[in-house]
Design an enzyme around this catalytic site. Structure first.
Site, PDB file in Angstrom:
ATOM      1  N   GLU A 255      31.509  15.980  -6.582  1.00  0.00           N
ATOM      2  CA  GLU A 255      32.233  14.897  -5.894  1.00  0.00           C
ATOM      3  C   GLU A 255      33.553  15.496  -5.459  1.00  0.00           C
ATOM      4  O   GLU A 255      34.446  15.675  -6.287  1.00  0.00           O
ATOM      5  CB  GLU A 255      32.453  13.706  -6.840  1.00  0.00           C
ATOM      6  CG  GLU A 255      31.180  12.999  -7.259  1.00  0.00           C
ATOM      7  CD  GLU A 255      30.548  12.202  -6.134  1.00  0.00           C
ATOM      8  OE1 GLU A 255      31.181  12.046  -5.069  1.00  0.00           O
ATOM      9  OE2 GLU A 255      29.408  11.751  -6.306  1.00  0.00           O
ATOM     10  N   CYS A 289      40.220  10.065  -3.470  1.00  0.00           N
ATOM     11  CA  CYS A 289      39.388  10.832  -2.539  1.00  0.00           C
ATOM     12  C   CYS A 289      38.897   9.961  -1.393  1.00  0.00           C
ATOM     13  O   CYS A 289      38.511  10.468  -0.355  1.00  0.00           O
ATOM     14  CB  CYS A 289      38.204  11.424  -3.291  1.00  0.00           C
ATOM     15  SG  CYS A 289      37.299  10.158  -4.195  1.00  0.00           S
ATOM     16  N   GLU A 386      43.483  17.092   3.546  1.00  0.00           N
ATOM     17  CA  GLU A 386      43.623  15.887   2.731  1.00  0.00           C
ATOM     18  C   GLU A 386      45.107  15.678   2.390  1.00  0.00           C
ATOM     19  O   GLU A 386      45.758  16.599   1.906  1.00  0.00           O
ATOM     20  CB  GLU A 386      42.817  16.126   1.450  1.00  0.00           C
ATOM     21  CG  GLU A 386      42.385  14.902   0.744  1.00  0.00           C
ATOM     22  CD  GLU A 386      41.498  15.234  -0.469  1.00  0.00           C
ATOM     23  OE1 GLU A 386      41.469  16.385  -0.926  1.00  0.00           O
ATOM     24  OE2 GLU A 386      40.845  14.292  -0.957  1.00  0.00           O
ATOM     25  N   GLU A 463      26.758   9.354  -7.614  1.00  0.00           N
ATOM     26  CA  GLU A 463      27.125   8.778  -8.911  1.00  0.00           C
ATOM     27  C   GLU A 463      27.072   7.260  -8.776  1.00  0.00           C
ATOM     28  O   GLU A 463      27.487   6.703  -7.762  1.00  0.00           O
ATOM     29  CB  GLU A 463      28.531   9.238  -9.313  1.00  0.00           C
ATOM     30  CG  GLU A 463      28.583  10.734  -9.549  1.00  0.00           C
ATOM     31  CD  GLU A 463      29.859  11.217 -10.233  1.00  0.00           C
ATOM     32  OE1 GLU A 463      30.930  10.666  -9.962  1.00  0.00           O
ATOM     33  OE2 GLU A 463      29.752  12.167 -11.035  1.00  0.00           O
TER      34      GLU A 463
HETATM   35  P1  NAP Z   1      41.215  20.084  -8.826  1.00  0.00           P
HETATM   36  O1  NAP Z   1      42.449  20.885  -8.727  1.00  0.00           O
HETATM   37  O2  NAP Z   1      39.997  20.571  -8.156  1.00  0.00           O
HETATM   38  O3  NAP Z   1      40.975  19.860 -10.390  1.00  0.00           O
HETATM   39  C1  NAP Z   1      39.915  19.074 -10.861  1.00  0.00           C
HETATM   40  C2  NAP Z   1      39.510  19.561 -12.230  1.00  0.00           C
HETATM   41  O4  NAP Z   1      39.015  20.891 -12.127  1.00  0.00           O
HETATM   42  C3  NAP Z   1      40.637  19.609 -13.253  1.00  0.00           C
HETATM   43  O5  NAP Z   1      40.122  19.272 -14.522  1.00  0.00           O
HETATM   44  C4  NAP Z   1      41.055  21.058 -13.215  1.00  0.00           C
HETATM   45  O6  NAP Z   1      41.656  21.517 -14.410  1.00  0.00           O
HETATM   46  C5  NAP Z   1      39.704  21.711 -13.041  1.00  0.00           C
HETATM   47  N1  NAP Z   1      39.752  23.069 -12.508  1.00  0.00           N
HETATM   48  C6  NAP Z   1      40.658  23.631 -11.676  1.00  0.00           C
HETATM   49  N2  NAP Z   1      40.333  24.918 -11.434  1.00  0.00           N
HETATM   50  C7  NAP Z   1      39.210  25.175 -12.144  1.00  0.00           C
HETATM   51  C8  NAP Z   1      38.382  26.321 -12.328  1.00  0.00           C
HETATM   52  N3  NAP Z   1      38.641  27.470 -11.708  1.00  0.00           N
HETATM   53  N4  NAP Z   1      37.299  26.208 -13.129  1.00  0.00           N
HETATM   54  C9  NAP Z   1      37.027  25.048 -13.752  1.00  0.00           C
HETATM   55  N5  NAP Z   1      37.770  23.944 -13.631  1.00  0.00           N
HETATM   56  C10 NAP Z   1      38.839  24.006 -12.820  1.00  0.00           C
HETATM   57  O7  NAP Z   1      41.422  18.609  -8.263  1.00  0.00           O
HETATM   58  P2  NAP Z   1      42.573  17.576  -8.603  1.00  0.00           P
HETATM   59  O8  NAP Z   1      43.804  17.993  -7.890  1.00  0.00           O
HETATM   60  O9  NAP Z   1      42.630  17.333 -10.074  1.00  0.00           O
HETATM   61  O10 NAP Z   1      41.976  16.242  -7.951  1.00  0.00           O
HETATM   62  C11 NAP Z   1      42.160  15.914  -6.630  1.00  0.00           C
HETATM   63  C12 NAP Z   1      40.924  16.257  -5.812  1.00  0.00           C
HETATM   64  O11 NAP Z   1      39.794  15.595  -6.366  1.00  0.00           O
HETATM   65  C13 NAP Z   1      41.033  15.770  -4.387  1.00  0.00           C
HETATM   66  O12 NAP Z   1      40.531  16.750  -3.514  1.00  0.00           O
HETATM   67  C14 NAP Z   1      40.138  14.540  -4.378  1.00  0.00           C
HETATM   68  O13 NAP Z   1      39.640  14.203  -3.110  1.00  0.00           O
HETATM   69  C15 NAP Z   1      39.068  14.935  -5.338  1.00  0.00           C
HETATM   70  N6  NAP Z   1      38.372  13.758  -5.875  1.00  0.00           N
HETATM   71  C16 NAP Z   1      37.100  13.511  -5.459  1.00  0.00           C
HETATM   72  C17 NAP Z   1      36.441  12.389  -5.913  1.00  0.00           C
HETATM   73  C18 NAP Z   1      35.033  12.085  -5.463  1.00  0.00           C
HETATM   74  O14 NAP Z   1      34.407  11.260  -6.112  1.00  0.00           O
HETATM   75  N7  NAP Z   1      34.533  12.706  -4.417  1.00  0.00           N
HETATM   76  C19 NAP Z   1      37.072  11.524  -6.812  1.00  0.00           C
HETATM   77  C20 NAP Z   1      38.364  11.810  -7.230  1.00  0.00           C
HETATM   78  C21 NAP Z   1      39.000  12.946  -6.748  1.00  0.00           C
HETATM   79  P3  NAP Z   1      43.253  21.570 -14.603  1.00  0.00           P
HETATM   80  O15 NAP Z   1      43.714  20.160 -14.516  1.00  0.00           O
HETATM   81  O16 NAP Z   1      43.401  22.144 -15.971  1.00  0.00           O
HETATM   82  O17 NAP Z   1      43.790  22.427 -13.522  1.00  0.00           O
END
Ligand code: NAP
Length: 485
Positions: A255, A289, A386, A463
């Site tokens: 997602e 998102c 975004e 989901e």
């Molecule tokens: P993110 O930076 O991709 O982080 C998401 C999760 O991934 C966090 O738990 C992060 O851990 C972890 N993570 C980061 N790098 C990783 C790696 N190399 N290996 C494994 N895990 C890793 O995203 P975010 O900034 O938290 O969330 C915002 C993004 O989520 C936006 O792009 C939004 O559009 C998207 N989103 C999508 C949906 C959907 O349903 N499509 C819903 C909500 C959000 P850490 O926190 O420890 O860095």
């Protein structure tokens, strides 16, 4: 019943039913984005702790997979009740670490419980099939079985409900899980462990590790015991996880990010479009998102829409999410503020007109003014990227064709919205938009009963809905012969 939010603020990881620290004793600090104050710490775990969590999940899977669907359904019902009994405490914890308004936090907690209840019901509908056989002496069965240990990685913007969408179907299917919550909002993730204990879910079924994303991610994606990775977060990280998971051919559900268009046609009901625009843009301070990234407005209604959007944006009450009446909380961190600022500067440099907000909020910290920019064009960065903040760019278009083409001009395909009173147009546009979620005259459409998921680079899999459990199940074909049939 655990009354206070402190009861859920666990500063330890849950591995095989034990609350433990990181092997090294290292911790990560968690802060309240509304005040900048430290709330507490959580373990900074790495590969070794994650490997142990995976082993614990595998051990638990051996017995959990044999539980009846009725037992699992009842467990999930108890989990639902544990969440709702503690809704206020969980909402306060969520608002404190994430910043969203209490009203939104209460809504998110109830939404989480809703997913759990939905999958409690779906557990009892994991039907197999008896397929008409082409052979007179053989029979064909298709059974559906839990995939095994799953790994769930979740973001900070919906730290509770994004886990509900994963743990609900996982447990309903009979899978066990290792969860990694986002480092900025770990307590709402760890709270699932407390509630699982309350609900009598066996030790090892849900394991939760916090800490280094790179290390935990590396173990989750490479360990052959893990059969599925379910991730919600950015497209950038999602692509890395998909590539890493390929090494052991794991199932993946992704997602990912979005760039939601919100189209307003000349024939739209303006009041309704404005009400939808406010919720689709400013919910969670624009950090969802499915938040509108681009308003695309037809020339005949454009000026009235911009004027009303600016008025309503200026009216939003910005403040600490924990104060009743707050409609928009802070952004998650200073980096997010700088990103929104850079989008504003880029747009202004390319001819955009700020008609509301545009600056850091007078409250200071990570608060940002709800902002509207008219005169948006495709050279501006938000046409492709975004925003993830309270910034509303408005693009002006002349025709339906132009609106649909502009809406589809992105590699993302998660949510979109459009407003029209013309039924023919509603069908034409709905069929022309390449998006997984479409709101027609509605700005808030997510519900547990419907499949949520993006197209294109917004993700893979669904989901919620009856589809939401499919990725947690393997279909197994059995050919029965030699039985004297
Ligand atoms: P993110 O930076 O991709 O982080 C998401 C999760 O991934 C966090 O738990 C992060 O851990 C972890 N993570 C980061 N790098 C990783 C790696 N190399 N290996 C494994 N895990 C890793 O995203 P975010 O900034 O938290 O969330 C915002 C993004 O989520 C936006 O792009 C939004 O559009 C998207 N989103 C999508 C949906 C959907 O349903 N499509 C819903 C909500 C959000 P850490 O926190 O420890 O860095």
């Amino acid at each position: 019943m655990l009354a206070s939010s402190d009861a859920f603020r666990r500063e330890a990881n849950l591995i095989g039913g034990q609350w433990v620290g990181a092997d090294s004793g290292a911790v990560i600090e968690v802060t309240n984005p509304a005040t900048g104050e430290k709330i507490g710490t959580v373990p900074n775990a790495g590969r070794a702790e994650t490997a142990r969590a995976i082993d614990a999940a595998q051990k638990a899977f051996e017995s959990f997979r044999k539980t009846s669907v009725l037992e699992r359904s009842k467990m999930l019902r108890r989990l639902h009740d544990a969440i709702m009994d503690n809704q206020e405490a969980l909402a306060r914890l969520l608002s404190t670490e994430q910043g969203k308004s209490l009203a939104e936090a209460r809504g998110e907690v109830a939404f989480s419980a809703g997913y759990v209840l939905w999958f409690a019901e779906q557990a009892r509908r994991i039907y197999g099939e008896v397929v008409p056989s082409p052979w007179a002496d053989r029979r064909i069965l298709v059974t559906r079985e839990p995939v095994g240990v799953i790994a769930a990685i979740t973001p900070w913007n919906f730290p509770s409900s994004m886990l509900a969408r994963k743990l609900g179907p996982a447990l309903a299917a009979g899978c066990t899980a290792v969860v990694k919550p986002a480092s900025q909002t770990p307590y709402s993730g760890l709270a699932w462990g407390v509630m699982a204990e309350e609900a009598g879910i066996p030790a090892g079924v849900i394991n939760i590790v916090t800490g280094s994303a790179a290390e935990i991610g590396a173990e989750l994606t490479s360990n052959p015991i893990v059969k599925k990775i379910t991730f919600t977060g950015s497209t950038e990280v999602g692509k890395k996880l998909m590539a890493a998971a390929a090494g052991t051919v794991k199932k993946v559900s992704m997602e990912l990010g979005g760039n939601a268009p919100f189209i307003v046609f000349d024939d739209a009901d303006l009041d309704r479009a404005i009400a939808g625009a406010m919720i689709a843009k400013y919910r969670n301070s624009g950090q969802t998102c499915v938040c509108t990234n681009r308003f695309i407005v037809q020339a005949g209604i454009h000026d009235r829409f911009v004027e009303r959007l600016a008025e309503e944006s200026n009216r939003l009450k910005v403040g600490n999410g924990l104060e009743e009446g707050t409609q928009q909380g802070p952004l998650i961190d200073m980096k997010a503020v700088e990103t929104v600022e850079s989008f504003v500067a880029d747009a202004v440099a390319k001819g955009g007109r700020v008609v509301a907000g545009g600056r850091r909020h007078a409250l200071g910290g990570t608060f940002f003014e709800p902002t509207v920019i008219a005169g948006a064009n495709t050279q501006m960065r938000f046409a492709r990227e975004e925003i993830f903040g309270p910034l509303s760019p408005v693009f002006k278009v002349d025709s339906e064709e132009e609106a649909v083409a502009l809406a589809n001009d992105t590699e993302y395909g998660l949510a979109c919205y459009f407003y029209t009173q013309d039924l023919g147009r509603a069908f034409r546009v709905m069929e022309g938009l390449k998006y997984g979620l479409i709101g027609v005259n509605e700005g808030l459409i997510t519900t547990v009963e419907a499949p949520f998921g993006g197209l294109k680079e917004s993700g893979i899999g669904k989901e919620g809905g009856h589809q939401g459990i499919d990725d947690y199940l393997d279909a197994k074909y059995v050919c029965l012969g030699g039985l004297g049939l």
